[in-house]
Design an enzyme around this catalytic site. Structure first.
Site, mmCIF file in Angstrom:
data_model
loop_
_atom_site.group_PDB
_atom_site.id
_atom_site.type_symbol
_atom_site.label_atom_id
_atom_site.label_comp_id
_atom_site.label_asym_id
_atom_site.label_seq_id
_atom_site.Cartn_x
_atom_site.Cartn_y
_atom_site.Cartn_z
ATOM 1 N N THR A 168 -8.419 6.703 -2.545
ATOM 2 C CA THR A 168 -9.782 6.244 -2.832
ATOM 3 C C THR A 168 -10.771 7.380 -2.596
ATOM 4 O O THR A 168 -11.866 7.365 -3.153
ATOM 5 C CB THR A 168 -10.177 5.035 -1.957
ATOM 6 O OG1 THR A 168 -9.840 5.331 -0.592
ATOM 7 C CG2 THR A 168 -9.476 3.777 -2.410
ATOM 8 N N LYS A 184 -14.347 8.402 -4.643
ATOM 9 C CA LYS A 184 -15.666 8.710 -4.076
ATOM 10 C C LYS A 184 -16.141 10.069 -4.561
ATOM 11 O O LYS A 184 -17.315 10.249 -4.905
ATOM 12 C CB LYS A 184 -15.598 8.743 -2.544
ATOM 13 C CG LYS A 184 -15.184 7.448 -1.898
ATOM 14 C CD LYS A 184 -14.839 7.696 -0.420
ATOM 15 C CE LYS A 184 -13.975 6.583 0.125
ATOM 16 N NZ LYS A 184 -13.316 6.954 1.399
ATOM 17 N N LYS A 241 -9.073 14.033 4.080
ATOM 18 C CA LYS A 241 -8.207 12.852 4.121
ATOM 19 C C LYS A 241 -7.327 12.987 5.356
ATOM 20 O O LYS A 241 -7.358 14.022 6.022
ATOM 21 C CB LYS A 241 -7.349 12.759 2.855
ATOM 22 C CG LYS A 241 -6.657 14.093 2.493
ATOM 23 C CD LYS A 241 -5.876 14.029 1.191
ATOM 24 C CE LYS A 241 -6.724 14.011 -0.057
ATOM 25 N NZ LYS A 241 -6.651 12.768 -0.803
ATOM 26 N N ARG A 242 -6.552 11.932 5.688
ATOM 27 C CA ARG A 242 -5.637 12.078 6.809
ATOM 28 C C ARG A 242 -4.708 13.271 6.581
ATOM 29 O O ARG A 242 -4.376 13.592 5.440
ATOM 30 C CB ARG A 242 -4.806 10.794 6.970
ATOM 31 C CG ARG A 242 -5.592 9.637 7.549
ATOM 32 C CD ARG A 242 -6.157 9.951 8.912
ATOM 33 N NE ARG A 242 -5.120 10.004 9.910
ATOM 34 C CZ ARG A 242 -4.898 9.049 10.812
ATOM 35 N NH1 ARG A 242 -5.655 7.977 10.860
ATOM 36 N NH2 ARG A 242 -3.928 9.180 11.700
ATOM 37 N N LYS A 276 0.477 14.546 1.607
ATOM 38 C CA LYS A 276 -0.813 14.879 0.991
ATOM 39 C C LYS A 276 -0.950 16.390 0.752
ATOM 40 O O LYS A 276 -1.855 16.846 0.068
ATOM 41 C CB LYS A 276 -1.962 14.361 1.865
ATOM 42 C CG LYS A 276 -2.054 12.827 1.889
ATOM 43 C CD LYS A 276 -3.193 12.368 2.777
ATOM 44 C CE LYS A 276 -3.328 10.859 2.904
ATOM 45 N NZ LYS A 276 -4.070 10.224 1.795
ATOM 46 N N HIS A 284 0.789 -1.228 0.000
ATOM 47 C CA HIS A 284 0.000 0.000 0.000
ATOM 48 C C HIS A 284 0.818 1.272 0.000
ATOM 49 O O HIS A 284 0.248 2.355 -0.023
ATOM 50 C CB HIS A 284 -0.926 0.041 1.217
ATOM 51 C CG HIS A 284 -2.129 -0.819 1.064
ATOM 52 N ND1 HIS A 284 -3.302 -0.362 0.506
ATOM 53 C CD2 HIS A 284 -2.346 -2.110 1.379
ATOM 54 C CE1 HIS A 284 -4.190 -1.330 0.494
ATOM 55 N NE2 HIS A 284 -3.638 -2.411 1.017
HETATM 56 C C1 LIG Z 1 -12.046 7.226 1.622
HETATM 57 C C2 LIG Z 1 -11.588 7.575 2.977
HETATM 58 C C3 LIG Z 1 -10.234 7.774 3.232
HETATM 59 C C4 LIG Z 1 -9.181 7.699 2.153
HETATM 60 O O1 LIG Z 1 -9.036 8.981 1.583
HETATM 61 P P1 LIG Z 1 -7.792 9.361 0.659
HETATM 62 O O2 LIG Z 1 -8.184 10.692 0.121
HETATM 63 O O3 LIG Z 1 -7.729 8.327 -0.406
HETATM 64 O O4 LIG Z 1 -6.606 9.414 1.515
HETATM 65 C C5 LIG Z 1 -9.846 8.095 4.514
HETATM 66 N N1 LIG Z 1 -10.746 8.220 5.510
HETATM 67 C C6 LIG Z 1 -12.061 8.058 5.301
HETATM 68 C C7 LIG Z 1 -12.999 8.237 6.432
HETATM 69 C C8 LIG Z 1 -12.536 7.724 4.036
HETATM 70 O O5 LIG Z 1 -13.842 7.547 3.844
#
Ligand SMILES: *Cc1c(COP(=O)(O)O)cnc(C)c1O
Length: 828
Positions: free
Chosen positions: A666, A670, A558-559, A564, A370
């Protein structure tokens, strides 16, 4: 009355119509909980959840029976994290209970939404990796693939994030309490014993002459399974997620008790049960803590024992069929000890010879990588492994010894190869090397990420076995991430292309011509607008900030992590603010910039970024000059249920990692699926999103991965600032401490990092091209016809990012499972 009649009546009574649902909910509320409809919503939630759960049971039971009756090849998904979020709406949706449930609650005078809101997120994961595991399980069930998830039942999942004075404050989240988690079933009958510590004894059986190893362990901890149902989309398949909870064995307690040392006994019990007390809240980095190694072994040992025992019970000792019927997918290196544990089981418990055991182990293990980030690549000190897992240490050393020997044969003149490929080096175990060497398949999570894996992280392994590596781009389940979270868009899509897209997301390509249709675009825009109004209401409710739903909703959730680059986004926000302060607002696009995300509690710099984002938001939002032009919001406690509200309301999706750093992402998928347009670097799955929608419908900027590599050697941030007036003005705000007038000096580390020639994330290198891309986005938004053409196009081309497609690829290339029953097909 006969038993058959009772069972038949029971099935008959559990109907899926509103009336019987209402009756069951009332039954649980009045008779089980002893309450009335006036009870706090938590109790109502529990009663509703139990009524829904009753309706999962028959198919769940049938799925177990089906797997038991005939030996079926199964996939076991081993993951330290499953970021499930809420389940009520998702389960009701997959069982086609949403409508009757709404009706049933109306009968009881309640609204389903309020009850769904009472559910706590099951936050058993940090971010993308854990959420991926949850999406995979849902897709597997929908595809009718026999996939079982194995994880840990942490008492405390991901912490709750509060913001106080701009700072992140972590609060423990007891997700199993108030309301209780109604979806699990304790399965005490499948309790497993997990051993730790002690020492090994080697001896030769005088009769057979065979070499044996006895592991004289020091401790036992019980692994008690809790099963969570994973229903497929309206297909009668209900798979299982089995989470292990640590418990002290009773006899252990009793011994001490009899000796009169009650407190020592209780202490020991607490120590054992601490094993699954808390999820490590570090995303993409490792701490190397002993408890974490114990957790990893606990997961692996319980799960393998479970799989092997179930199989021996049903199939007898036909070991030759084991590999045919089992496959274990390692979700990152966290469960890589599975390689050593399976070897131990085969050799020590079932008397396999080494070579035979190794052949079997490497036929059933597959590994998903990952991340390339060095801080996330796990290695364990030999000292710790020897102390906690003495037998596994021996096995790992032997795997390493044999591996080194084979490398020497292959490259006799290159001793450095051995060191590069080794599993044990400088008295540390490299878990990624153990995982790659022990697996028959290794996959990266996007095309770019896999290319980089092969060329930079594992080039020697790729040379050794080129066929082992494969790229399988991540995906997200369109049930949760489109159909459920965006009912307005669902209705529009159903009308436009038929409802078949729910299980066949590629059908959304039928929308492409509609992206040219003004009437359709307007309906699409109306849905987006409605979702934005809802999010705006929630923001007002939670933070007291009024945001304008007509503005561009620019979203980065995101985190919080340096790679990032939330900082890059913040610098752009300050740039916009600076333009407002200078009256440069001709042709302005009003924006609401939304941030959300948690920082690991031990990651000081990420926590400082949280503080910075909050201060910037506060200053800008309070400045009357920004009214109607720019608003900045930090949404506390970003989590799955928050994303379900944010994604449908987003216009612009910020995916701005330094190229080469984000393995896939991911969140980007979304947001795309819900009609946001991406502003992004050429990184991870962004590249594939860009290819799907076309350059004209994606705001691309920044250095490429190989340019990043090259640039790191001659990165000169001071020169960049000197040559870019706009950037220099932005930096000026930081230097003047504009955002921290009452907290002098606190953001100095941010300035230092931005100006460091060693900043690995090259934040300033991409500023100019980011700013240009942001201007293009703003201009695009001012032309609604163009904007919504792009937005519709993003939805239309999101089929590739369904986790159904991802799982079909895993199955074709790695798992080779036969479907149990029919994969789900929604009506057309
Ligand atoms: C989808 C999701 C992530 C992943 O987000 P990235 O932008 O791909 O880092 C992290 N936390 C939550 C709660 C999510 O739904």
């Amino acid at each position: 009355m006969k038993l058959e009649a009772i069972l038949a009546e029971l099935t008959e009574q559990t109907g899926n119509d509103a009336e019987r649902l209402a009756r069951d909910i009332a039954h649980y509320l009045f008779k089980t909980q002893g309450r009335t409809l006036a009870a706090p919503v938590e109790y109502l939630f529990e009663a509703v959840a139990w009524a829904v759960r009753d309706r999962v049971m028959p198919d769940w039971h049938a799925t177990w029976q089906r797997l038991k009756r005939q030996p079926t090849r199964r996939l076991y998904y081993l993951s330290m994290e499953f970021l499930i979020g809420r389940s009520l709406a998702a389960i009701a949706f997959n069982l086609d209970l949403a409508e009757p449930l709404r009706e049933a609650l109306l009968v009881l005078g309640k609204e389903i939404e309020a009850i769904e809101e009472a559910e706590r997120d099951a936050g058993l994961g940090n971010g993308g990796l854990g959420r991926l595991a949850a999406c995979f399980l849902e897709s597997a069930a929908t595809l009718a693939l026999p996939v079982m998830g194995y994880g840990l039942r942490y008492e405390y999942g991901m912490f709750r994030q509060a913001i106080r004075n701009g700072y992140q404050v972590e609060e423990p989240e007891r997700w199993l309490r108030q309301p209780a988690f109604p979806w699990e079933l304790e399965r005490r009958e499948y309790t497993r014993k997990i051993r730790f510590g002690g020492r090994t004894h080697h001896y030769i059986d005088p009769e057979t002459g065979r070499f044996y190893v006895h592991w004289d362990h020091a401790e036992v901890v019980l692994a008690v399974p809790y099963d969570i149902p994973v229903p497929g989309y309206r297909n009668g398949v209900v798979n299982t997620l089995r989470l292990w909870s640590a418990q002290a064995p009773n006899e252990f307690n009793l011994d001490k008790f009899n000796e009169g040392d009650y407190f020592e006994a209780v202490d020991a019990r607490i120590a054992a049960e601490n094993l699954t007390l808390v999820l490590y809240p570090n995303d993409a980095s490792v701490l190397g803590k002993e408890l974490r190694l114990r957790q990893q072994y606990f997961l692996v040992a319980a799960s393998l024992q479970d799989a092997v025992t179930q199989w021996l019970d049903h199939c007898g000792p036909e070991w030759h069929r084991f590999a045919e019927l089992h496959c274990f997918q390692l979700n990152d290196t966290h469960p890589a000890l599975a390689v050593a544990e399976l070897m131990r089981i085969l050799i020590d418990e079932h008397h396999f010879g080494w070579d035979e055991a190794w052949r079997l182990t490497t036929r059933v293990t597959a590994y998903t990588n990952h991340t390339l980030l060095p801080e996330a690549l796990e290695t364990w000190p030999g000292e710790m492994v020897r102390r906690i897992l003495p037998r596994h240490w021996e096995i790992i050393v032997e795997i390493d010894r044999r591996f080194r020997f084979s490398i020497q044969l292959r490259w006799p003149d290159e001793p450095s190869r051995q060191e590069r490929l080794a599993i044990v080096s400088s008295d540390r175990v490299r878990m990624a090397h153990l995982a790659v060497h022990g697996s028959f398949a290794v996959n990266g999570v996007s095309r770019l990420h896999t290319d980089l894996l092969v060329t930079t992280l594992f080039p020697d392994f790729a040379e050794l076995s080129p066929g082992k590596f494969t790229a399988i781009t991540n995906g997200v389940t369109p049930r949760r991430w489109l159909a459920l979270c965006n009912p307005g868009l669902k209705t529009l899509l159903d009308e436009a292309v038929g409802s078949g897209w729910v299980t066949d997301l590629d059908r959304l390509t039928a929308l492409l011509p509609l992206s040219q249709d003004a009437a359709f675009r307007e309906r699409f825009a109306a849905v987006k607008r409605e979702n934005k109004v809802k999010l705006a209401q929630q923001i007002a409710h939670e933070g007291g900030i009024k945001v304008d739903p007509a503005a561009l909703f620019d979203v980065q959730v995101k985190r919080i992590h340096e790679y990032k680059r939330q900082l890059l986004n913040a610098l752009h926000v300050i740039h916009l603010y600076d333009r407002i302060k200078h009256g440069e607002t001709d042709g302005w696009t009003p924006r609401v910039v939304i941030f959300g995300g948690k920082a690991a509690p031990g990651y000081a710099f990420a926590k400082l970024i949280v503080k910075f984002l909050n201060n910037v938001a506060e200053v800008i939002t309070k400045d009357p000059q920004t009214e109607g032009l720019l608003q900045v919001v930090f949404l506390p406690d970003y989590r799955v249920s928050a994303m379900e509200k944010i994604a449908p309301a987003a216009d612009l999706s910020e995916q701005i990692s330094t190229a080469g750093a984000e393995a896939s992402g991911t969140g980007n998928m979304k947001l795309m699926m819900n009609g946001a347009i991406t502003i992004g670097t050429y990184d991870g799955a962004n590249i594939e999103i860009l290819e799907a929608v076309g350059e004209a419908h994606f705001f691309r900027f920044g250095l490429l991965a190989d340019e990043v590599q090259a640039r790191r050697t001659d990165y000169d941030p001071i020169a960049i600032v000197q040559q870019d007036g706009a950037l220099a003005r932005v930096i000026g705000y930081l230097q003047r401490e504009f955002f921290n007038p009452f907290e002098p000096g606190i953001f100095q580390p941010i300035l230092d990092r931005l100006f460091s020639p060693n900043d690995p994330w090259l934040v300033l290198a991409d500023f100019a091209s980011y700013r240009a891309a942001q201007e293009a986005a703003a201009a695009h938004y001012r032309a609604p016809a163009r904007w919504f053409e792009s937005a519709v196009r993003n939805v239309a081309m999101s089929g590739r990012f369904s986790s159904d497609r991802t799982l079909i690829e895993y199955n074709q290339r790695i798992w080779h499972l036969a479907a149990i029953g029919e994969p789900a097909r929604s009506a057309t």
